[in-house]
Motif scaffolding. Structure first.
Motif, PDB file in Angstrom:
ATOM      1  N   ILE A 185       1.604  -1.560  -5.687  1.00  0.00           N
ATOM      2  CA  ILE A 185       0.529  -0.917  -4.927  1.00  0.00           C
ATOM      3  C   ILE A 185      -0.797  -1.374  -5.517  1.00  0.00           C
ATOM      4  CG2 ILE A 185      -0.486   1.260  -4.187  1.00  0.00           C
ATOM      5  CD1 ILE A 185       2.307   0.762  -3.066  1.00  0.00           C
ATOM      6  N   SER A 186      -1.631  -1.980  -4.701  1.00  0.00           N
ATOM      7  CA  SER A 186      -2.909  -2.469  -5.210  1.00  0.00           C
ATOM      8  C   SER A 186      -3.830  -1.309  -5.560  1.00  0.00           C
ATOM      9  CB  SER A 186      -3.597  -3.363  -4.175  1.00  0.00           C
ATOM     10  OG  SER A 186      -4.063  -2.592  -3.072  1.00  0.00           O
ATOM     11  N   ARG A 187      -4.809  -1.597  -6.390  1.00  0.00           N
ATOM     12  CA  ARG A 187      -5.793  -0.573  -6.752  1.00  0.00           C
ATOM     13  C   ARG A 187      -6.518  -0.085  -5.495  1.00  0.00           C
ATOM     14  NH1 ARG A 187      -6.872  -0.383 -12.114  1.00  0.00           N
ATOM     15  NH2 ARG A 187      -8.961   0.428 -11.743  1.00  0.00           N
ATOM     16  N   GLU A 188      -6.821  -1.006  -4.594  1.00  0.00           N
ATOM     17  CA  GLU A 188      -7.521  -0.628  -3.371  1.00  0.00           C
ATOM     18  C   GLU A 188      -6.673   0.306  -2.513  1.00  0.00           C
ATOM     19  OE1 GLU A 188      -7.213  -3.683  -4.553  1.00  0.00           O
ATOM     20  OE2 GLU A 188      -9.286  -4.016  -5.192  1.00  0.00           O
ATOM     21  N   GLN A 189      -5.370   0.046  -2.450  1.00  0.00           N
ATOM     22  CA  GLN A 189      -4.480   0.925  -1.687  1.00  0.00           C
ATOM     23  C   GLN A 189      -4.448   2.321  -2.279  1.00  0.00           C
ATOM     24  OE1 GLN A 189      -1.034  -1.888  -1.913  1.00  0.00           O
ATOM     25  NE2 GLN A 189      -0.676  -1.283   0.212  1.00  0.00           N
ATOM     26  N   LEU A 190      -4.362   2.406  -3.594  1.00  0.00           N
ATOM     27  CA  LEU A 190      -4.337   3.711  -4.254  1.00  0.00           C
ATOM     28  C   LEU A 190      -5.630   4.473  -4.019  1.00  0.00           C
ATOM     29  CD1 LEU A 190      -2.608   3.392  -7.759  1.00  0.00           C
ATOM     30  CD2 LEU A 190      -2.113   5.068  -5.981  1.00  0.00           C
ATOM     31  N   ILE A 191      -6.750   3.784  -4.191  1.00  0.00           N
ATOM     32  CA  ILE A 191      -8.051   4.432  -4.021  1.00  0.00           C
ATOM     33  C   ILE A 191      -8.215   4.942  -2.590  1.00  0.00           C
ATOM     34  CG2 ILE A 191     -10.538   3.973  -3.893  1.00  0.00           C
ATOM     35  CD1 ILE A 191     -10.165   2.176  -6.372  1.00  0.00           C
ATOM     36  N   THR A 192      -7.829   4.112  -1.608  1.00  0.00           N
ATOM     37  CA  THR A 192      -7.938   4.536  -0.219  1.00  0.00           C
ATOM     38  C   THR A 192      -7.023   5.719   0.073  1.00  0.00           C
ATOM     39  OG1 THR A 192      -8.515   2.291   0.502  1.00  0.00           O
ATOM     40  CG2 THR A 192      -7.682   3.807   2.177  1.00  0.00           C
ATOM     41  N   VAL A 228      -1.040  -6.870 -13.717  1.00  0.00           N
ATOM     42  CA  VAL A 228      -2.352  -7.401 -14.061  1.00  0.00           C
ATOM     43  C   VAL A 228      -3.077  -7.979 -12.851  1.00  0.00           C
ATOM     44  CG1 VAL A 228      -3.591  -9.056 -15.521  1.00  0.00           C
ATOM     45  CG2 VAL A 228      -1.553  -7.907 -16.393  1.00  0.00           C
ATOM     46  N   ARG A 229      -4.352  -7.583 -12.727  1.00  0.00           N
ATOM     47  CA  ARG A 229      -5.254  -8.036 -11.656  1.00  0.00           C
ATOM     48  C   ARG A 229      -4.776  -7.668 -10.260  1.00  0.00           C
ATOM     49  NH1 ARG A 229      -5.410 -12.347 -15.221  1.00  0.00           N
ATOM     50  NH2 ARG A 229      -3.875 -13.530 -14.000  1.00  0.00           N
ATOM     51  N   THR A 230      -3.821  -6.753 -10.176  1.00  0.00           N
ATOM     52  CA  THR A 230      -3.320  -6.346  -8.852  1.00  0.00           C
ATOM     53  C   THR A 230      -3.300  -4.837  -8.682  1.00  0.00           C
ATOM     54  OG1 THR A 230      -1.928  -8.321  -8.740  1.00  0.00           O
ATOM     55  CG2 THR A 230      -1.439  -6.543  -7.204  1.00  0.00           C
ATOM     56  N   GLY A 231      -2.478  -4.140  -9.467  1.00  0.00           N
ATOM     57  CA  GLY A 231      -2.364  -2.695  -9.299  1.00  0.00           C
ATOM     58  C   GLY A 231      -1.257  -2.130 -10.140  1.00  0.00           C
TER      59      GLY A 231
END
Length: 238
Positions: A185-192, A228-231
């Motif tokens: 799960i990418s950081r952006e997916q988690l944040i959203t 690393v660099r993904t989530g």
């Protein structure tokens, strides 16, 4: 029955402005101008969200947040005029779910509050999705992986028969990762997923919440793997 919001703010005019916005949206509102009154009201009434200023008479917001977290995972939004990142991160470490820096837009504050309240109501529904996606997920109300059991209706977490107390946001993060076991799960997916597209925080906020979850999981912290660099993904080796 209307959801109840506890507004803890010592500036009366600002408190009244916030109160009017929530009343107009159909919420029931409780008010407190100091930390001691806030705790008394919280113990006496059922509250679905706390809007908590940091600089308060009697007891400051840090102390109020810490005491609430001893018994409840109710969503807490910190209202702060302080812009120091360390202060913000301290709030998250004590169990706050979100923060809004003064001066802020009441409609934005309302939107963030509604998102937190609504996400709790969706938990039971997402449990059924998790059950269909995981063959070893007990019932529609529970999800069990690697000795960690989540019960969605009560929002409780048990690890090897030991209860773990998570904040609202910590619960959402762990549940989302477990529901997507083995998937990065990418950081952006988690944040959203947790805060929405309008999120204006920084990466340190998510880092702090992930660290808090790992700390509470103890030996099972390794189940949450950093890519690393993904989530992140759930499915490490204990």
């Amino acid at each position: 029955m209307a959801n109840t919001v506890l507004i803890v703010e010592d500036e009366r005019i600002l408190r009244e402005i916030i109160k009017d916005y929530f009343l107009n949206e159909g919420y029931e509102v409780l008010e407190a101008g100091d930390g001691k009154t806030a705790l008394d009201l919280f113990q006496q009434r059922s509250v679905q969200l706390v809007l908590l200023d940091i600089m308060l008479p009697e007891l400051d917001g840090w102390s109020v947040c810490r005491r609430i977290r001893k018994t409840s995972d109710v969503p807490i939004i910190m209202l702060t005029a302080r812009v120091d990142e360390d202060d913000t991160l301290l709030g998250f470490e004590l169990g706050a779910d979100d923060y809004v820096t003064k001066p802020y837009s009441p409609p934005v504050l309302l939107a963030r509050a509604k998102r937190l309240i609504d996400s709790r109501a969706r938990s039971a529904k997402t449990a059924q999705v998790a059950n269909g996606a995981n063959a070893h997920a007990g019932t529609g109300d529970t999800l069990t992986l690697s000795g960690i059991k989540i019960h969605f209706p009560s929002r409780t977490v048990v690890s090897d028969d030991e209860s773990i107390i998570l904040t609202h946001t910590e619960f959402e993060i762990l549940a989302y990762l477990m529901q997507n076991e083995g998937i990065v799960i990418s950081r952006e997916q988690l944040i959203t997923k947790i805060w929405g597209y309008e999120y204006a925080g920084d990466d340190r906020t998510l880092n702090t919440h992930i660290r808090n979850v790992r700390t509470k999981l103890g030996e099972k912290a390794k189940l949450i793997v950093t890519v690393v660099r993904t989530g992140y993904k759930f499915g490490g080796v204990v």
